[in-house]
Motif scaffolding. Structure first.
Motif, PDB file in Angstrom:
ATOM      1  N   VAL A   1      -5.832  -7.058  -4.812  1.00 19.48           N
ATOM      2  CA  VAL A   1      -5.055  -5.843  -5.021  1.00 19.48           C
ATOM      3  C   VAL A   1      -4.353  -5.395  -3.742  1.00 19.48           C
ATOM      4  N   VAL A   2      -4.469  -6.181  -2.681  1.00 21.16           N
ATOM      5  CA  VAL A   2      -3.837  -5.863  -1.403  1.00 21.16           C
ATOM      6  C   VAL A   2      -2.724  -6.869  -1.168  1.00 21.16           C
ATOM      7  N   ASP A   3      -1.491  -6.392  -1.022  1.00 21.47           N
ATOM      8  CA  ASP A   3      -0.388  -7.323  -0.815  1.00 21.47           C
ATOM      9  C   ASP A   3      -0.337  -7.774   0.643  1.00 21.47           C
ATOM     10  N   ASN A   4       0.596  -8.651   0.955  1.00 22.74           N
ATOM     11  CA  ASN A   4       0.642  -9.215   2.297  1.00 22.74           C
ATOM     12  C   ASN A   4       1.076  -8.207   3.354  1.00 22.74           C
ATOM     13  N   GLY A   5       1.495  -7.028   2.910  1.00 21.77           N
ATOM     14  CA  GLY A   5       1.789  -5.956   3.853  1.00 21.77           C
ATOM     15  C   GLY A   5       0.609  -5.037   4.077  1.00 21.77           C
ATOM     16  N   GLY A   6      -0.508  -5.289   3.374  1.00 20.11           N
ATOM     17  CA  GLY A   6      -1.683  -4.443   3.531  1.00 20.11           C
ATOM     18  C   GLY A   6      -1.689  -3.227   2.630  1.00 20.11           C
ATOM     19  N   PHE A   7      -0.797  -3.186   1.640  1.00 22.66           N
ATOM     20  CA  PHE A   7      -0.701  -2.028   0.760  1.00 22.66           C
ATOM     21  C   PHE A   7      -1.417  -2.259  -0.566  1.00 22.66           C
ATOM     22  N   ILE A   8      -2.028  -1.190  -1.056  1.00 25.54           N
ATOM     23  CA  ILE A   8      -2.687  -1.188  -2.360  1.00 25.54           C
ATOM     24  C   ILE A   8      -1.956  -0.152  -3.216  1.00 25.54           C
ATOM     25  N   TYR A   9      -0.906  -0.577  -3.870  1.00 24.50           N
ATOM     26  CA  TYR A   9      -0.141   0.353  -4.696  1.00 24.50           C
ATOM     27  C   TYR A   9      -0.855   0.595  -6.024  1.00 24.50           C
ATOM     28  N   PRO A  10      -0.567   1.719  -6.681  1.00 24.08           N
ATOM     29  CA  PRO A  10      -1.285   2.087  -7.903  1.00 24.08           C
ATOM     30  C   PRO A  10      -1.300   1.001  -8.966  1.00 24.08           C
TER      31      PRO A  10
ATOM     32  N   VAL B   1     -20.399  -4.782 -11.272  1.00 23.77           N
ATOM     33  CA  VAL B   1     -20.058  -3.867 -10.178  1.00 23.77           C
ATOM     34  C   VAL B   1     -18.724  -4.294  -9.592  1.00 23.77           C
ATOM     35  N   THR B   2     -17.947  -3.334  -9.095  1.00 15.64           N
ATOM     36  CA  THR B   2     -16.778  -3.674  -8.281  1.00 15.64           C
ATOM     37  C   THR B   2     -16.882  -2.959  -6.946  1.00 15.64           C
ATOM     38  N   ASN B   3     -16.311  -3.588  -5.923  1.00 14.13           N
ATOM     39  CA  ASN B   3     -16.224  -2.957  -4.606  1.00 14.13           C
ATOM     40  C   ASN B   3     -14.768  -2.638  -4.318  1.00 14.13           C
ATOM     41  N   ASN B   4     -14.546  -1.412  -3.822  1.00 18.25           N
ATOM     42  CA  ASN B   4     -13.194  -0.925  -3.562  1.00 18.25           C
ATOM     43  C   ASN B   4     -13.140  -0.287  -2.179  1.00 18.25           C
ATOM     44  N   SER B   5     -12.838  -1.087  -1.177  1.00 16.64           N
ATOM     45  CA  SER B   5     -12.801  -0.600   0.202  1.00 16.64           C
ATOM     46  C   SER B   5     -11.360  -0.248   0.579  1.00 16.64           C
ATOM     47  N   TYR B   6     -10.832   0.802  -0.039  1.00 21.46           N
ATOM     48  CA  TYR B   6      -9.446   1.192   0.182  1.00 21.46           C
ATOM     49  C   TYR B   6      -9.209   2.554  -0.455  1.00 21.46           C
ATOM     50  N   TYR B   7      -8.055   3.148  -0.123  1.00 23.56           N
ATOM     51  CA  TYR B   7      -7.524   4.200  -0.994  1.00 23.56           C
ATOM     52  C   TYR B   7      -6.171   3.724  -1.481  1.00 23.56           C
ATOM     53  N   VAL B   8      -5.781   4.210  -2.637  1.00 23.45           N
ATOM     54  CA  VAL B   8      -4.541   3.768  -3.263  1.00 23.45           C
ATOM     55  C   VAL B   8      -3.340   4.345  -2.512  1.00 23.45           C
ATOM     56  N   ASP B   9      -2.428   3.476  -2.116  1.00 25.34           N
ATOM     57  CA  ASP B   9      -1.202   3.899  -1.422  1.00 25.34           C
ATOM     58  C   ASP B   9      -0.195   4.475  -2.424  1.00 25.34           C
ATOM     59  N   PRO B  10       0.828   5.193  -1.953  1.00 23.57           N
ATOM     60  CA  PRO B  10       1.105   5.505  -0.551  1.00 23.57           C
ATOM     61  C   PRO B  10       0.547   6.853  -0.094  1.00 23.57           C
ATOM     62  N   TRP B  11      -0.170   7.547  -1.003  1.00 20.33           N
ATOM     63  CA  TRP B  11      -0.657   8.894  -0.684  1.00 20.33           C
ATOM     64  C   TRP B  11      -2.156   8.864  -0.426  1.00 20.33           C
ATOM     65  N   MET B  12      -2.561   9.381   0.745  1.00 19.91           N
ATOM     66  CA  MET B  12      -3.993   9.469   1.010  1.00 19.91           C
ATOM     67  C   MET B  12      -4.664  10.350  -0.035  1.00 19.91           C
TER      68      MET B  12
ATOM     69  N   GLY C   1      11.211   0.820  -1.207  1.00 19.38           N
ATOM     70  CA  GLY C   1      11.251  -0.357  -2.057  1.00 19.38           C
ATOM     71  C   GLY C   1      10.816  -1.637  -1.384  1.00 19.38           C
ATOM     72  N   ILE C   2       9.743  -2.181  -1.870  1.00 21.28           N
ATOM     73  CA  ILE C   2       9.274  -3.523  -1.540  1.00 21.28           C
ATOM     74  C   ILE C   2       9.355  -3.816  -0.040  1.00 21.28           C
ATOM     75  N   THR C   3       8.396  -3.296   0.699  1.00 16.05           N
ATOM     76  CA  THR C   3       8.360  -3.460   2.150  1.00 16.05           C
ATOM     77  C   THR C   3       6.971  -3.899   2.602  1.00 16.05           C
ATOM     78  N   ALA C   4       6.805  -4.246   3.876  1.00 23.36           N
ATOM     79  CA  ALA C   4       5.531  -4.834   4.293  1.00 23.36           C
ATOM     80  C   ALA C   4       5.141  -4.503   5.728  1.00 23.36           C
ATOM     81  N   ALA C   5       3.899  -4.867   6.048  1.00 17.61           N
ATOM     82  CA  ALA C   5       3.331  -4.758   7.397  1.00 17.61           C
ATOM     83  C   ALA C   5       2.165  -5.715   7.468  1.00 17.61           C
ATOM     84  N   ASP C   6       1.268  -5.581   8.436  1.00 18.08           N
ATOM     85  CA  ASP C   6       0.181  -6.554   8.485  1.00 18.08           C
ATOM     86  C   ASP C   6      -1.166  -5.907   8.249  1.00 18.08           C
ATOM     87  N   SER C   7      -2.129  -6.715   7.771  1.00 22.37           N
ATOM     88  CA  SER C   7      -3.430  -6.169   7.407  1.00 22.37           C
ATOM     89  C   SER C   7      -4.472  -6.443   8.482  1.00 22.37           C
ATOM     90  N   GLN C   8      -5.649  -5.875   8.294  1.00 18.87           N
ATOM     91  CA  GLN C   8      -6.671  -5.839   9.329  1.00 18.87           C
ATOM     92  C   GLN C   8      -7.216  -7.213   9.672  1.00 18.87           C
TER      93      GLN C   8
END
Length: 496
Positions: A242-251, A268-279, A111-118
């Motif tokens: 679509v990327v939160d401050n923890g670096g997550f892209i949730y569905p 066009v849209t660019n999507n440089s990610y995969y949807v978390d939390p499952w690869m 539930g609602i947690t974070a980390a840092d992005s690139q």
């Protein structure tokens, strides 16, 4: 990605816990849920709930959510997806019994947690004056010369009628190389639980959010005598955060982003990610199956509105055509090792109609980290390879130079950097051929890509076997490069 989306280093994460909700009756006509005594309080989680795409059905599902003590965050009636929250660990199990609910899935495991992005490596100031007609840093943009952008610009710089949606960590709209092209009226943040927020501050990058601004510069940094130049410097950019401050892209963030892109009819849209939390989201898991359904519906909605979506292949050196193991999921709690099959999908990369892009270095060979797969990868593009493919540029840096927040410029590498190259070329194509459909733009991109055969013998950069990979297919269609390496010059001359 851990180089596949946005790399992150986890730090203190505390789940938000609510008091136990009292038992409420479900709406008339709804299946009976488990009694309140069976409820268990846990961390607050977000859920995607799939139903039919009509107002009446969505309303029934909303009532079912609230009757179970949950909260409706936002409903996308266009696609029949309700975003909900609950701290009841049996919430999904109960809601699946409600009439009209097709599937329910928790969109996160903590539930609602974070980390840092690139973060990018900040570039030093240029050591020499630019050549006539060039931008100050252009000599270091080996990637642009590799795909013929300089020659393409003699034909087209792109059209103001084309808007590219950058689904990422936000764009620094004050950057000297981006300010003229960022369209605030079409920009939005989706990280408020999957609910669109058009406030200007909401879609600006967070303190560690270099990624989206870097991607945006590759696509459309202005040709203005400052910094670098993008592939389509005259097109408009829409920041879709679509990327939160923890670096997550949730569905729920991605769903919001794709529906927004469709409603605003981005080219066009660019999507440089995969949807978390499952690869990879597997159909035999109820949560992951619901996530796949919801994201698939959002992507399909955007496609029906004329949007062409481009996505990064990933940076794990995985053969996406022969999946066996996932060691990175769930990435918002403690990843484990699990078997996977080709039925398990990386979202949005492996969805129908999405252009999947692998990464190459300056020599045109697959970057050591790039994922690949015959029948999965559409095209290849420069993403950088600092370990094994070093360019003959003033900086000798094998990564991609682009814009980063604060008016700066920096280096990053990954399929995250390859994908916006393809997006930029598609923006030029959409500018040159405004009548073209997403399918026609895809055909133009692939038909003019430079064929690149599989390597002779084993592919093992460095010789240690750490990055060993097997390429399948022929010269014009293979797992490393798809139809080939994109070419901006040939693309804008498609009719010749």
């Amino acid at each position: 990605m851990s180089v596949s989306r946005i790399s992150r280093t986890r730090y203190a994460a505390v789940g938000l816990v609510l008091a136990t909700a009292g038992a409420l009756a479900l709406p008339a006509g709804t299946a009976v849920a488990a009694p309140a005594a069976d409820s268990t309080t846990g961390p607050l989680l977000s859920y995607v709930v799939n139903t039919k795409a009509n107002h009446g059905q969505v309303q029934k599902v909303e009532k079912a959510v609230t009757s179970l003590g949950g909260t409706v965050v936002y409903s996308y009636e266009q696609i029949g997806v309700v975003i909900a929250r609950s701290n009841d660990t049996k919430f999904a199990e109960k809601l699946r019994l409600a009439k009209g609910v097709d599937s329910v899935g928790a969109s996160r495991t903590k539930g609602i947690t974070a980390a840092d992005s690139q973060k990018a490596e900040v570039a030093d100031a240029p050591t020499a004056a630019p050549a006539p007609g060039q931008e100050p840093y252009e000599a270091n943009q080996w990637d642009m010369r590799m795909i013929g952008v300089d020659k393409a610009h003699k034909i087209s710089l792109g059209s103001r009628n084309v808007t590219v949606g950058v689904l990422d960590s936000g764009i620094d709209a004050t950057h000297e190389d981006l300010a003229a092209n960022v369209d605030a009226s079409q920009s939005v943040s989706c990280i408020d639980g999957g609910k669109p927020n058009t406030d200007w501050k909401a879609w600006q990058p967070g303190p560690d959010g270099d990624h989206g601004t870097h991607v945006a510069g590759t696509i459309a940094a202005a040709k203005n005598g400052k910094g670098i130049v993008g592939i389509a410097p005259n097109v408009k950019l829409a920041a879709v955060k679509v990327v939160d401050n923890g670096g997550f892209i949730y569905p729920e963030y991605a769903i919001c982003g794709f529906v927004w892109a469709g409603e605003h009819q981005f080219k066009v849209t660019n999507n440089s990610y995969y949807v978390d939390p499952w690869m990879f989201n597997c159909p035999n898991d109820k949560d992951q199956a619901a996530i796949s359904d919801a994201v698939r519906k959002a992507v399909a909605f955007s496609q029906r509105k004329g949007v062409l979506n481009v996505a990064a292949a990933g940076n794990e050196n995985i053969d996406l055509a022969h999946k066996t193991t996932d060691v990175s999921s769930p990435d918002d709690t403690t990843p484990g090792t699990r078997p996977v099959t080709n039925d398990c999908l990386s979202l949005p990369t492996e969805l129908p109609g999405v252009i999947a892009v692998s990464s190459v270095g300056v020599k045109g060979d697959k970057a050591y980290y790039s994922s690949y797969g015959k029948g999965v990868v559409t095209v290849a593009a420069p993403g950088g390879d600092r370990r094994f493919q070093i360019p003959d540029t003033p900086d000798k840096n094998g990564r991609i130079l682009s814009t980063i927040p604060g008016g700066k410029y920096g280096y990053m590498q990954g399929t995250s950097m390859a994908s916006p190259h393809a997006t930029g070329v598609l923006a030029l194509l959409a500018s040159t051929f405004p009548w073209a459909s997403p399918e026609e733009l895809t055909e133009m991109l692939t038909s003019q890509a430079e064929s690149h055969p599989c390597p002779t013998g084993a592919f093992s950069p460095g010789g240690t076997g750490e990055w060993k990979a097997t390429c399948e297919g022929g010269e014009n269609d293979n797992g490393f490069y798809g139809a080939g390496i994109i070419n901006a010059e040939k693309a804008v001359q498609w009719w010749r």
